[in-house]
Structures are given as structure tokens and as C-alpha cells.
Write an enzyme that holds these catalytic residues in place. Structure first.
Site, mmCIF file in Angstrom:
data_model
loop_
_atom_site.group_PDB
_atom_site.id
_atom_site.type_symbol
_atom_site.label_atom_id
_atom_site.label_comp_id
_atom_site.label_asym_id
_atom_site.label_seq_id
_atom_site.Cartn_x
_atom_site.Cartn_y
_atom_site.Cartn_z
ATOM 1 N N SER A 38 3.121 3.930 -9.137
ATOM 2 C CA SER A 38 4.361 3.641 -8.109
ATOM 3 C C SER A 38 3.433 2.676 -7.043
ATOM 4 C CB SER A 38 5.048 4.703 -7.776
ATOM 5 O OG SER A 38 5.669 4.049 -6.434
ATOM 6 N N TYR B 21 5.741 12.994 -3.449
ATOM 7 C CA TYR B 21 5.831 11.943 -4.370
ATOM 8 C C TYR B 21 4.611 11.220 -4.286
ATOM 9 C CZ TYR B 21 7.838 8.115 -6.620
ATOM 10 O OH TYR B 21 8.247 7.223 -7.656
#
Length: 683
Positions: free
Chosen positions: A560, A573
Site C-alpha cells: 500500500s 494498518y
């Protein structure tokens, strides 16, 4: 206005489907059928006699009108007048083009002469196991007479072609009472005045041969001999575990000349054959029917190690046997090749028999590998039948070579379409049941890969696999990536489905968006368990297989931009994604010596189609940024340089770019798929 299907064609297709749907009658893509009838010539308006016959490469069970070659009978019947003799019979295949009616339909097969020259309105040429057993028995001609009397004649072995068509036509003329023939070393041909009569005659030959063999079987004497001590089939769980341990190594060996996909068969017929004393002798004789050995090669590789021996011992012996197999195959080629022979296509086995475990078969794709295994089961049935009534005596090696390296077969191979970029590659995609994983699974399959769609939600994985296609292309795998045993089981399922694994996409994930002070230890553990730990477990288990295969490979992490860019309320996250990002670098450094490339993709938030965003992450992130949830995708797009929303397909495109071969010298790279987030630029 669309043309109506000719009644003769309708009857032919229905007959073909009935015969082709029963494996007792013929094998997949084996044999052909034809019908003759009158039609109107669109140019002259006059009546013309035509023949419709299954074209090259089709399958009777699924035959469509587009798979038929259409030829004028007056021109077919004139061909014997220009036949230059058996030494030049291959030239007659080109002559079929001059017999075409209209556009001619599908390419005519080598058996077209058999159908066109035999004076019967309907002709079937089939490869039933029972018929081939008679055809390959040492006393085949005598046994055919015993079985059928004068209703079925014997044709000595002749390579398929124009002369064989002339031979069968002459036998029919000279034996008006005959309903068909047994072709030595090959199969059967039957005929009839109507489609119904032809089908009935085909089935009479097949079922009579079956009864003839069954009546001569004796319970006290098995045609394959006694069970070898210690060679009986392992219990199912044990044999599947052993198969999964051996298959990647065998696949790597079978891919020495060119990459192959694998298929595993543990049917009762195979397990019984490899357990008995005569299987080494019979396997060494090879298959006989041309349809068989064109797909299975002239003989299989047979492991001669007890299924109870350590796996390491079996692997060492397989490597020795594979080296010997390649030497033997090269010697076979050199014994029979001449100046006009095509180059040797490859010396690796297509069939590997493993006592106690079953059979591994290989091909350019899963269907080809599966069908090769099915053909070897047919060959086992043929051997059983021939050894029951006489002695299995296939055609000799020189004749097999003439067919395997036939220029007409070579021309057929040249007509095959070019393989897709990911052909022969086996992919495992975690989190494949939705969103980015679903898009990646679809794209990899569209580019030629076989795909294991892995997801914690087995139903979702099954839906995606079904969307992609049959089990020859995609299979569902249920897996919790946080469980090492479940991960190992998922990789084993992939190996048993396709022979190994080449391309692993670590995509499984979830997301928890909370400020630091609200993030619990459980939040942290869940987030890191799925992404950091899960990716590690999947990569570790996949690497074991990739190293054993020795074929190189790819591991791709869907990381990501959050692994680089520090956003608010994202501690669990973002740090898990940073962990994944560094795993890419660490594994690229470690696995490079094995030709395993490890790369990553860094998407921005993928809102549409995302399981993560639909599961609550979208609402959480929308709250952080103060925008309505339905506008979150637009919000993300507006903060990028390109002002474009990132979709699952964009991420799939990056995975394909990394694995298609164009970036063969790239490893340790992270590809941004974020429409341009300057703060996430890699430095």
C-alpha cells in the site's frame, strides 16, 4: 436469413454427441464421424453430393457444425485417379482442399479419405478401449474372427492416411455382409446406410468386444500379475500427501525442455496397474493407438521405489530415472530420424507412474495434462483387455516414430495459436474472493495462467473460480492465512490441482482505522496477523515449493502507499503494510539465487469493488477525512496528481506487468498504483 442445418448434419451431430459422451466408445478428441447427403449448389442451382466429416482436432462429444469439414463427393471419388502411391500419400491431404464445398468448414483430418472413399452414407471411426484391445492383441486377426465372425473384418496395421481409406473401401466392397472393421494397432470403423444403423453397428462392435474380453477373464489370474509386496495403494490421505510432496519436483523435471502444467490421477485403474508385477514390462512396451501415444509419448517414466520409502529416496531416484529417460528418448529419436524429420520436440516424459500414489501427467495447459492422463488410463484398459485374451503387442517403435514425427502432425502443431503470456504458469491469489484479489485472479487467468483462488470465505472463492471458468483454469481454496497448517494445506491443494505453483500474490488483508490511543492490542494483533504474519506464512510455504521445482517464480505483495505515506489514525494498518513492504526487499535478496523474483504493488485506496472498504474501513476513513462514504473514491482521486480513482483492475494490471516476463530482470521493486501521491514517492 440464416441457413437451416441440413438433416444429415443434424443426425450426424446427434450421433456424434451420443457416441462421444461415453468414454467406452471413444476418448476425448478421438475418432471422427461423417454423413453424406445431397444439397443445392448455390452457384449452379443443381443438386450436389456432399460429405460432412469431423474436422481436425475436434471432439465428438462436443462437436458443432462449425467443426465439420464439408467436401464434394464427386471430387473426393476422383482422388484415387491422381493418387501417386503410398510413398507420397501425404500429398493427398493437400488435395482435400480442392474438394471443399463453399468455404469448406473446418480443416479436414488425416482420416477424411476413410470416410469419403468408403461407399456408405454414414461412417464412424472410433477408439474404444475394447476395440483397441483386440487391435493390439498378439493374435488380433484370429481373435477378431472369433469375436465377430464375418460381420467385422480385420485390417492389418497401416498408418492413418489415404491408403488406409482405400484399404477399408476395398474390404467393404469385398465383404458386403460386414458392418465394420477392426484396424490393427488402432481402433474400429463402422458404417451404415442411415445414421441410426451406423451408430447401432458401432455400438455392436464395441459391446461385443467388451463381452468377448469379459467372458475370457479368470478370477484366479489377473492380467497384470500379482500385487508386488509393499506396492499397494496408500490410504487416500497418505497418498495425496506424498503426491503433493513429489509433484513439484517431478513437474520441474518434466519441464526441463519447456514449462508444463501437471495433473494428478489416483483412480482405481491406475493404482491397481502400478501395484502389480507386470506393470514395468507393459509400461515399457508403450501405448499403441496413435491417439494415445501422441499425447502420452511412446512410454511413461515409471518410479521403481516402494511408496513406503522416504520421500527423499523417491526424489533422488526420480532424478536418476528422469536423466535416463531423456537419454533413452534421444536415442529413440536418433534411431529413427532422417534428414526430413522435424527436430526433436522435447525429451521429458508426459506420464510419470508412481506406485502407491498414482499418475502424474503433463502438458502445455491443464486440459492437455488432464487429457494425457485420461489417455493413459485408456491405454491401461487396452493392456488389460489384450492381456486377458492374448498378449499385448503394440505396433513397433519405428511406426510410432513415423506418427510422432509425422510432418502432418508437425503442420497441425504449427497451426496452433501462440501461447498467452502466462501460459503454463500456476498462480495462487490470497484474498481472491473479492475486490483486488478477484480482479487479479481474473486477469492472470485471462493471460493464460491456472489460478487457485484462495480466500477465508470459501463460498466467495468458489464464486470467483466459477466466474473464471472450469477447474482446468481455476479452483477455489479455503484458507486462513494466519494459520500455518491451513496455508500449507492451501499450497498442497494448488499443487495437486495444477502440479505446482509459479506465481503467488499476497493480497489477503483487512483494515482497522483508529487513533493510536484507541487501538487495542487485539486490533494490532489482528491487523499484523493477517497481513504481516499471513504474508510471511504464504511466502515461506510457497518458497519451499518454488525451490523444489527449480523453475524460478514470482511472489508479489499487494502492499500500500500507506506503507510509505504516514496518514492519521492508521497505526495498525500502516505499520503492517510497512512490514509487508520490507518483506519484499528481504525476500528479493534471499530468493534471487533460486530465480524467484519478489516485487510489490503500492495502491492508493481502492474503494469500488473492495471487500475491505465495504467491511467498514470505508466508513472509518471517510470519517477521518470528513467526507460522505459514497464520495470517498472521488476524494482520494482529487488528492492525486492524475486526479483519477484507483480501481481493482489497475492493481491487477500492475501484477500482470510484473509477472508477464517483460520485467524478467526486476526484483525488489514496489510499483505505485496510486494515480500519483507525491508524499508516497519512493526515495
Amino acid at each position: 436469413m440464416a441457413e437451416q442445418t441440413h438433416p444429415a448434419v443434424s443426425a450426424l451431430l446427434q450421433r456424434s454427441h451420443r457416441l462421444g459422451s461415453d468414454s467406452r466408445n471413444t476418448n476425448y478428441a478421438g475418432g471422427n464421424a461423417s454423413a453424406k447427403g445431397e444439397a443445392t449448389d448455390p452457384v449452379t442451382g443443381e443438386s450436389v453430393e456432399l460429405m460432412w466429416v469431423k474436422g481436425s482436432g475436434g471432439d465428438l462429444g462436443t462437436l458443432q457444425e462449425s467443426g465439420l469439414a464439408v467436401l464434394r463427393l464427386d471430387r473426393m471419388r476422383a482422388l484415387p485417379g491422381v493418387y501417386p502411391g503410398i510413398e507420397r500419400e501425404d500429398e493427398m491431404v493437400a488435395a482435400f482442399d480442392y474438394c471443399a464445398h463453399g468455404k469448406g468448414g473446418a480443416a479436414p483430418s488425416i482420416d477424411t479419405a476413410m470416410h469419403g472413399l468408403v461407399e456408405a452414407d454414414h461412417v464412424d471411426h472410433l477408439h474404444p478401449d475394447s476395440g483397441i484391445a483386440l487391435a493390439c492383441a498378439a493374435e488380433g486377426e484370429k481373435l477378431t474372427a472369433e469375436c465377430f465372425g464375418d460381420r467385422v473384418a480385420w485390417v492389418p496395421w497401416r498408418r492413418p492416411g489415404f491408403q488406409l481409406g482405400l484399404d477399408i473401401a476395398a474390404i467393404k466392397r469385398d465383404n458386403p455382409q460386414a458392418i465394420g472393421v477392426v484396424l490393427g494397432g488402432h481402433g474400429i470403423t463402422a458404417w451404415g446406410a442411415t445414421s441410426e444403423e451406423c451408430e447401432a453397428n458401432s455400438l455392436e462392435i464395441i459391446r461385443s468386444a467388451e463381452r468377448f474380453i469379459d467372458e475370457r477373464a479368470t478370477p484366479s489370474s489377473h492380467p497384470f500379475g500379482e500385487v508386488i509386496d509393499g506396492y499397494a495403494a496408500l490410504p487416500e490421505e497418505q497418498r495425496r500427501a506424498r503426491a503433493a510432496a513429489l509433484l513439484p519436483v517431478v513437474r520441474g523435471l518434466a519441464s526441463t525442455d519447456r514449462p508444463q502444467v501437471g495433473h494428478y490421477t489416483d483412480s482405481e485403474a491406475v493404482l491397481d496397474f502400478v501395484s502389480r508385477s507386470e506393470h514395468p514390462r507393459l509400461a515399457a512396451l508403450g501405448t499403441s493407438c496413435p491417439d494415445h501415444f501422441l499425447r502420452t509419448k511412446v512410454r511413461p517414466l515409471v518410479l521403481d521405489v516402494s511408496p513406503h520409502a522416504p520421500v527423499e529416496e523417491a526424489i533422488a531416484r526420480l532424478k536418476e530415472l528422469h536423466a535416463a529417460y531423456r537419454e533413452d528418448y534421444r536415442a529413440y529419436y536418433e534411431r529413427h530420424a532422417d534428414a526430413d524429420s522435424p527436430p526433436m520436440r522435447g525429451a521429458d516424459p508426459a506420464i510419470v507412474l508412481v506406485p502407491g500414489v498414482g499418475m502424474f501427467s503433463f502438458g502445455k495447459d491443464k486440459q492437455t495434462a488432464r487429457v494425457a492422463g485420461e489417455f493413459y488410463v485408456n491405454a491401461i484398459n487396452v493392456m488389460r483387455g489384450a492381456e486377458t485374451i492374448s498378449r499385448y503387442a503394440p505396433i513397433d517403435e519405428a511406426e510410432k516414430f513415423r506418427i510422432e514425427y509425422w510432418e502432418l502432425e508437425e503442420a497441425k502443431l504449427r497451426r496452433m495459436p501462440a501461447p498467452k503470456p502466462l501460459a503454463t504458469r500456476v498462480a495462487l491469489v490470497t484474498g481472491g474472493g473479492s475486490g483486488i484479489g478477484r480482479a487479479i485472479a481474473h486477469r492472470l487467468a485471462a493471460e493464460g495462467a491456472c489460478v487457485a483462488v484462495a480466500d477465508r470465505d470459501g463460498a466467495a472463492a468458489g464464486e470467483v473460480a466459477a466466474e473464471i471458468g472450469t477447474s482446468d483454469v481455476a479452483v477455489p481454496v479455503t484458507v486462513d492465512v494466519t494459520d500455518p497448517d491451513a496455508v500449507a494445506a492451501a499450497l498442497r491443494e494448488t499443487v495437486l490441482a495444477f502440479g505446482g505453483v509459479d506465481l503467488v500474490v499476497n493480497n489477503a488483508g483487512l483494515s482497522i482505522s483508529k487513533p493510536l490511543l484507541e487501538t487495542t492490542e487485539a486490533d494490532w494483533d489482528i491487523q499484523h496477523g493477517v497481513m504481516a504474519r499471513g504474508s510471511f506464512l504464504v511466502a515461506r510455504e510457497a518458497a519451499r515449493i518454488l525451490v523444489e521445482q527449480d523453475m524460478g517464480g514470482d511472489i508479489v505483495y499487494i502492499a500500500s502507499k500507506n506503507g510509505v505515506f504516514a496518514g492519521p489514525n492508521n497505526i495498525a494498518y500502516g505499520s503492517a503494510k510497512a512490514d509487508q513492504a520490507h518483506q519484499v526487499r528481504l525476500l528479493a535478496a534471499e530468493l534471487g539465487e533460486h530465480r524467484i523474483r519478489v516485487n510489490g504493488v503500492n495502491p492508493d485506496g481502492v474503494v469500488r469493488g473492495s471487500g475491505i472498504f465495504a467491511g467498514g474501513w470505508g466508513a472509518q476513513r471517510a470519517a477521518v477525512y470528513g467526507v460522505p462514504e459514497e464520495k470517498l473514491g472521488e476524494f482520494y482521486a482529487q488528492r492525486t496528481l492524475l486526479k483519477r480513482e484507483v480501481l481493482p483492475e489497475n492493481v491487477a494490471n500492475a501484477v500482470f506487468a510484473l509477472t508477464s516476463g517483460e520485467l524478467s530482470h526486476t526484483t525488489g521493486l514496489h510499483v505505485p498504483v496510486d494515480a500519483g501521491v507525491a508524499a508516497a514517492f519512493l526515495r
